[in-house]
Design a protein around this motif. Sequence first.
Motif, short mmCIF file in Angstrom:
data_model
loop_
_atom_site.label_atom_id
_atom_site.label_comp_id
_atom_site.label_asym_id
_atom_site.label_seq_id
_atom_site.Cartn_x
_atom_site.Cartn_y
_atom_site.Cartn_z
N HIS A 40 0.83 -1.21 0.00
CA HIS A 40 0.00 0.00 0.00
C HIS A 40 0.87 1.25 0.00
N LEU A 41 1.93 1.26 0.77
CA LEU A 41 2.81 2.43 0.87
C LEU A 41 3.42 2.76 -0.48
N HIS A 42 3.96 1.77 -1.16
CA HIS A 42 4.58 2.02 -2.46
C HIS A 42 3.54 2.40 -3.51
N TYR A 43 2.35 1.85 -3.41
CA TYR A 43 1.31 2.17 -4.40
C TYR A 43 0.86 3.62 -4.30
N ILE A 44 0.59 4.09 -3.09
CA ILE A 44 0.13 5.47 -2.95
C ILE A 44 1.24 6.47 -3.25
N ARG A 45 2.50 6.04 -3.14
CA ARG A 45 3.63 6.90 -3.54
C ARG A 45 3.89 6.83 -5.04
N LYS A 46 3.13 5.98 -5.75
CA LYS A 46 3.28 5.77 -7.19
C LYS A 46 4.64 5.22 -7.56
N ASP A 47 5.23 4.49 -6.64
CA ASP A 47 6.49 3.78 -6.91
C ASP A 47 6.12 2.38 -7.38
N TYR A 48 5.65 2.31 -8.62
CA TYR A 48 5.02 1.08 -9.08
C TYR A 48 6.02 -0.05 -9.30
N GLU A 49 7.24 0.25 -9.70
CA GLU A 49 8.21 -0.82 -9.94
C GLU A 49 8.56 -1.53 -8.63
N CYS A 51 6.71 -1.53 -6.00
CA CYS A 51 5.46 -2.15 -5.56
C CYS A 51 5.28 -3.50 -6.24
N LYS A 52 5.56 -3.58 -7.53
CA LYS A 52 5.42 -4.85 -8.24
C LYS A 52 6.42 -5.89 -7.73
N ALA A 53 7.62 -5.43 -7.35
CA ALA A 53 8.61 -6.37 -6.81
C ALA A 53 8.14 -6.95 -5.48
N VAL A 54 7.58 -6.10 -4.62
CA VAL A 54 7.08 -6.59 -3.32
C VAL A 54 5.89 -7.52 -3.54
N ILE A 55 5.02 -7.17 -4.48
CA ILE A 55 3.87 -8.03 -4.78
C ILE A 55 4.34 -9.39 -5.26
N LYS A 56 5.36 -9.42 -6.09
CA LYS A 56 5.88 -10.69 -6.59
C LYS A 56 6.38 -11.57 -5.45
N GLU A 57 7.11 -10.96 -4.50
CA GLU A 57 7.59 -11.73 -3.34
C GLU A 57 6.44 -12.25 -2.50
N GLN A 58 5.45 -11.39 -2.27
CA GLN A 58 4.30 -11.77 -1.45
C GLN A 58 3.51 -12.92 -2.10
N LEU A 59 3.30 -12.82 -3.39
CA LEU A 59 2.55 -13.87 -4.08
C LEU A 59 3.35 -15.18 -4.12
N HIS A 60 4.68 -15.08 -4.19
CA HIS A 60 5.51 -16.28 -4.17
C HIS A 60 5.41 -16.98 -2.82
N GLU A 61 5.41 -16.19 -1.74
CA GLU A 61 5.32 -16.79 -0.40
C GLU A 61 3.95 -17.42 -0.15
N THR A 62 2.91 -16.74 -0.66
CA THR A 62 1.55 -17.21 -0.36
C THR A 62 0.97 -18.10 -1.46
N GLN A 63 1.80 -18.38 -2.47
CA GLN A 63 1.36 -19.21 -3.59
C GLN A 63 0.13 -18.61 -4.29
N GLY A 64 0.16 -17.28 -4.42
CA GLY A 64 -0.89 -16.57 -5.15
C GLY A 64 -2.20 -16.42 -4.40
N MET A 65 -2.21 -16.61 -3.09
CA MET A 65 -3.45 -16.56 -2.32
C MET A 65 -3.68 -15.23 -1.61
N CYS A 66 -2.78 -14.25 -1.79
CA CYS A 66 -2.94 -12.95 -1.12
C CYS A 66 -3.86 -12.07 -1.97
N GLU A 67 -5.06 -11.83 -1.47
CA GLU A 67 -6.06 -11.08 -2.22
C GLU A 67 -5.62 -9.64 -2.48
#
Length: 461
Positions: A40-49, A51-67
């Motif tokens: 959320h912090l990176h998204y509202i700062r518009k630091d999208y790159e 943000c996408k890196a953190v999302i990739k790590e999160q989805l890898h840990e949760t096997q794509g289950m993080c809504e």
Amino acid sequence: MADDAMKTDVQLPVATDLKKPRPKKAPELPILERRNWLIHLHYIRKDYETCKAVIKEQLHETQGMCEYAVYVQALIMRLEGKIQQSLELFQSCAILNPKSSDNLKQVARSLFLLGKHKAAIEVYNEAARLNQKDWEISHNLGVCYIYTKDFKSAEEQLNLALQLNKHDLTYMMLGKIHLLQGDTETAIDVYKSAVEFSPENTELLTTLGLLYMQVSDVYRLSGEHLAISCLKRANYLSAILAAGSMMQTHGDYDVAMNKYRVAAYSVPESPPLWNNIGMCFFGKKKYVAAISCLKRANYLSPFDWKILYNLGLVHLTMQQYASAFHFLSAAINLRPRMSELYMLLAVALTNLDDADNARRSYEQALQLDESKLLVNLNFAVFLYNQGDKKAALLQFQEMERKVNTQVDNNSNTEFDPEPEADVSSAPSPPTVDPGEPEDEDEVEETAELKEKKSKPKAAAE
């Protein structure tokens, strides 16, 4: 000595260390939600790159289950213009949490942006069953119904949205429905209610002023709203163009030019602005300056038929008939159903000694619109000069009949109007999905502010 002995025998109480309770550790977030705050912090700062890196790590840990990670990734995809990919991701969010109306709203929004309005309506209706008091759902349903031409359902949904929560956008869309149906009086009532709710909105004030100009020859009310709009936002182009066109109608060219000078500082490359400036010079009989300004407007907007119309009219006035023919022909290609263009083209052809094509142009003008008096008058003059006095008399009698009909009906139509500013349609407001972080997703405007258009006068050949 005895006292000293007594002092030494007194034993002080032994200090005991009080054990303080240890602070409790912060509760650990579930693994599915651990990085949501960082995303959320990176998204509202518009630091999208990042943000996408953190999302990739999160989805890898949760096997794509993080809504939440999938949701934000879909928003970023939409911002990048990847609407189809964002739709698929929002659908994944809806599968992970089928009870969330927000997920369904985003699915419907992506379908809307893809032009699948009927599918969007179905998803919005499903979201409405989950949350019946969400004004955004009703508003967006109304917008979708407008695109499917179901104006009755659109009006019902927008009225429901206003009952739940009043917003400027909803008023604008409701007024737009009535304008599309040709019900200008009801549209005025809607915009009046909107101005009472939001008196600081310059777009609402300008639209209301333009509608007053459209339905009445009395400019008092329109002038009031346009003046208020100009005061609230001194560089608001639509209000300045409308106010300037009113001044041009009354022949106040210098005052109108002062208005346009203010607009030129903020919007120096506006085709309507240079079109209006050019016609101010035309009204002051400064034809070279008028052509210069109109040529600039034509350079900025080469497919605007009104600018080509005005260029043809100015060249006719300067007796440059070949140039007038060029611009009028281009305008006819863009606006083939306008009779006045064919009449002016016939005047140019007459002066270019092409009588056959001039006659065809007059006949075409009469076929398109039989109510134009000037077409009959110019055609009668043309036929008289060609020696066909019988046909000329018929055209002149037809013109007299139309004039008498208008007099009997108490019509206020001017027989020989001076060139005037014509701002006859209100600008259509953009429809942006309320609450969306992406401001560039706007629905295409279906109507635009009409620039100044000079009306032709009877030209004797």
